[in-house]
Design an enzyme around this catalytic site. Structure first.
Site, PDB file in Angstrom:
ATOM      1  N   TYR A 145       0.851  -1.189   0.000  1.00  0.00           N
ATOM      2  CA  TYR A 145       0.000   0.000   0.000  1.00  0.00           C
ATOM      3  C   TYR A 145       0.882   1.232   0.000  1.00  0.00           C
ATOM      4  O   TYR A 145       1.871   1.299   0.737  1.00  0.00           O
ATOM      5  CB  TYR A 145      -0.897   0.001   1.239  1.00  0.00           C
ATOM      6  CG  TYR A 145      -1.777   1.232   1.357  1.00  0.00           C
ATOM      7  CD1 TYR A 145      -2.823   1.461   0.457  1.00  0.00           C
ATOM      8  CD2 TYR A 145      -1.577   2.168   2.372  1.00  0.00           C
ATOM      9  CE1 TYR A 145      -3.635   2.588   0.572  1.00  0.00           C
ATOM     10  CE2 TYR A 145      -2.383   3.294   2.500  1.00  0.00           C
ATOM     11  CZ  TYR A 145      -3.411   3.503   1.596  1.00  0.00           C
ATOM     12  OH  TYR A 145      -4.208   4.607   1.716  1.00  0.00           O
ATOM     13  N   ASP A 240       9.246   2.707  -0.261  1.00  0.00           N
ATOM     14  CA  ASP A 240       8.220   3.399   0.508  1.00  0.00           C
ATOM     15  C   ASP A 240       8.372   2.980   1.971  1.00  0.00           C
ATOM     16  O   ASP A 240       7.967   1.891   2.362  1.00  0.00           O
ATOM     17  CB  ASP A 240       6.831   3.048  -0.037  1.00  0.00           C
ATOM     18  CG  ASP A 240       5.716   3.759   0.727  1.00  0.00           C
ATOM     19  OD1 ASP A 240       6.018   4.482   1.701  1.00  0.00           O
ATOM     20  OD2 ASP A 240       4.536   3.588   0.348  1.00  0.00           O
ATOM     21  N   LYS A 268       4.293   9.352   8.613  1.00  0.00           N
ATOM     22  CA  LYS A 268       3.986   8.809   9.941  1.00  0.00           C
ATOM     23  C   LYS A 268       4.930   9.318  11.040  1.00  0.00           C
ATOM     24  O   LYS A 268       4.720  10.424  11.527  1.00  0.00           O
ATOM     25  CB  LYS A 268       3.882   7.290   9.864  1.00  0.00           C
ATOM     26  CG  LYS A 268       2.742   6.892   8.893  1.00  0.00           C
ATOM     27  CD  LYS A 268       2.254   5.475   8.945  1.00  0.00           C
ATOM     28  CE  LYS A 268       0.947   5.351   8.165  1.00  0.00           C
ATOM     29  NZ  LYS A 268       0.984   4.540   6.987  1.00  0.00           N
TER      30      LYS A 268
HETATM   31  C1  LIG Z   1       0.357   4.960   5.606  1.00  0.00           C
HETATM   32  C2  LIG Z   1       1.111   4.682   4.381  1.00  0.00           C
HETATM   33  C3  LIG Z   1       1.045   5.516   3.260  1.00  0.00           C
HETATM   34  C4  LIG Z   1       0.076   6.651   3.161  1.00  0.00           C
HETATM   35  O1  LIG Z   1       0.293   7.612   4.131  1.00  0.00           O
HETATM   36  P1  LIG Z   1      -0.917   8.616   4.505  1.00  0.00           P
HETATM   37  O2  LIG Z   1      -0.272   9.597   5.425  1.00  0.00           O
HETATM   38  O3  LIG Z   1      -1.970   7.773   5.132  1.00  0.00           O
HETATM   39  O4  LIG Z   1      -1.359   9.227   3.227  1.00  0.00           O
HETATM   40  C5  LIG Z   1       1.879   5.249   2.192  1.00  0.00           C
HETATM   41  N1  LIG Z   1       2.722   4.212   2.223  1.00  0.00           N
HETATM   42  C6  LIG Z   1       2.808   3.388   3.266  1.00  0.00           C
HETATM   43  C7  LIG Z   1       3.794   2.262   3.247  1.00  0.00           C
HETATM   44  C8  LIG Z   1       1.996   3.575   4.387  1.00  0.00           C
HETATM   45  O5  LIG Z   1       2.057   2.718   5.403  1.00  0.00           O
END
Ligand SMILES: *Cc1c(COP(=O)(O)O)cnc(C)c1O
Length: 432
Positions: A145, A240, A268
């Site tokens: 994701y 990511d 995060k």
């Molecule tokens: C949470 C997350 C996102 C998206 O971040 P948001 O701040 O919710 O838009 C993208 N990549 C990864 C791996 C994530 O865990």
């Protein structure tokens, strides 16, 4: 506690005003059933609902809260920042300091750009990769994701065509066609995909520790193969690490494994619970962004002083406290406490853990490395477990496929209590 409105009462009203009662779908508890507790306040490892119930929290706002809730240093930093002004949309010292601090901790980053969410970070990194390579195609992996970016809300199409199909309504077919989707952990699928699409491939994006659909720990050799193929075919590799960054020993999975991506996306933790994302890499690539280069990306609130203050205070506190080692120690403690409880439960649960991220894998075989290997009863059993744990005052994320998070506010007491509660909860659920 004053007699305020109950979760049930608020939930009924919420559904009249907010879509599904929430602002992000998983919070609606559809995957586990029941009414989501409305949170009144939270401190350390504990969240309190408006009903006056306390929960030991393993959701950690889905990742950001490495220090736990309302850490005094973070609260103070944000309060001070707010008193000086909530937004300048002009350069300020805090963003320079956070940039320096993140660079120090994530050495592959020479230049960084802050945005407001992880979604913005991955979206912008993809645009930059396309801008740098002059190519359109993006390779992603099933079960990873990357936020709700159109080009990345795509799943594997059927048959020979490896081009993706949209996994949400509202995504143009043409956008989905620019995304190629491969299963994780499949060396055999990588080489042909690069042979076929390599010359048109702008980037491959992967969570090097996939943690949004279970915790699917990848073989380092697999990630190395991906690195090599990207290099050979002139495609950029984007790690990511929005979720994994600052939660594993070595700070990022890339550094932990000694694999250098071209671009890394963060989020995060670096906002400490305020809205932040970031992407970075070598100056040579990052300097292709506006105002230096032709790739446009901007943000009214980017580098927001409150968010930056929250992030800085968080990273400073973790660093000062030898936090990455302490989280690793807490993780081992969780393994020693919970592992035997799961083994003795009669249920095929195993604990999977990396740093301060953990997941309860369901099934008799080894914990899965790819998204299509889940046991068919995973969600159903987890729904029962989730409810039984809530009743005992322990909160896991409301989905079998979301991971749990430890923070420096958890301690031996909370982890021992959790292991005991899981044991009791599983004893209530008929074993297969
Ligand atoms: C949470 C997350 C996102 C998206 O971040 P948001 O701040 O919710 O838009 C993208 N990549 C990864 C791996 C994530 O865990």
């Amino acid at each position: 506690m004053s007699a305020g409105r109950s979760s049930q009462d608020l939930w009924e009203e919420a559904q009249r005003h907010l879509v599904g009662g929430v602002n992000s779908p998983v919070r609606a508890y559809r995957a586990v059933g029941g009414t989501p507790p409305f949170i009144a306040e939270a401190e350390g490892a504990v969240m309190r609902s408006v009903d006056g119930t306390s929960y030991v929290d393993f959701v950690g706002s889905f990742g950001p809260l490495v220090l736990g809730h309302s850490h005094p240093a973070v609260v103070e930093a944000v309060r001070e920042a707010a008193a000086r002004g909530t937004s300048f949309a002009a350069p300020h010292e805090g963003e320079v300091e956070l940039a320096r601090m993140v660079k120090e901790l994530v050495p592959v980053i020479e230049k960084i750009r802050f945005v407001n969410s992880g979604t913005e970070a991955t979206q912008s990194a993809i645009r930059l990769a396309r801008g740098c390579t002059g190519r359109d195609l993006v390779l992603k992996f099933e079960g990873c994701y990357h936020g709700h970016v159109d080009a990345l809300l795509v799943e594997a199409g059927s048959g020979l065509a490896t081009f993706g199909i949209a996994s949400s309504a509202g995504i143009p077919a043409a956008t989905a066609r620019d995304t190629i989707v491969l299963p994780l952990d499949d060396d055999e699928a990588l080489e042909p995909a690069f042979r076929r699409h390599g010359p048109k491939l702008a980037a491959a994006i992967i969570e090097p520790l996939p943690a949004n659909n279970g915790l699917l720990v990848q073989r380092p050799e697999y990630l190395r193969l991906l690195r090599r193929l990207c290099t050979e075919h002139g495609a950029l590799l984007i790690f990511d690490e929005v979720l994994s960054g600052f939660r594993v020993p070595g700070v990022t999975v890339g550094a932990q494994l000694g694999i250098e991506p071209d671009l890394v996306t963060l989020g995060k933790v670096i906002g400490g619970g305020l809205p932040v994302g970031a992407y970075g890499g070598p100056a040579e690539l990052m300097d292709r962004l506006s105002p230096l280069g032709p790739v446009y990306q901007a943000g009214t609130l980017s580098g927001n002083p409150l968010a930056v203050a929250g992030g800085l205070a968080t990273l400073r506190a973790v660093k000062a406290d030898d936090g990455w080692q302490r989280m690793e120690d807490l993780g081992s403690l969780l393994e020693r406490g919970l592992g035997p409880v799961l083994d003795a439960s009669g249920h095929p649960y195993r604990l999977v853990r990396c740093g301060s991220i953990f997941w309860l894998a369901y099934g008799d075989s080894e914990p899965p490395r790819r998204a299509d290997r889940f046991h068919p009863n995973t969600a159903e059993v987890f729904g029962l477990l989730h409810r039984a744990l809530l009743e005992r005052g322990y909160m896991l994320a409301p989905s079998a496929f979301e991971v749990g998070f430890l923070s420096l506010a958890h301690d031996e007491h909370t982890l021992t209590g959790f292991a005991g509660a899981v044991g009791e909860a599983l004893a209530e659920i008929p074993a297969p």
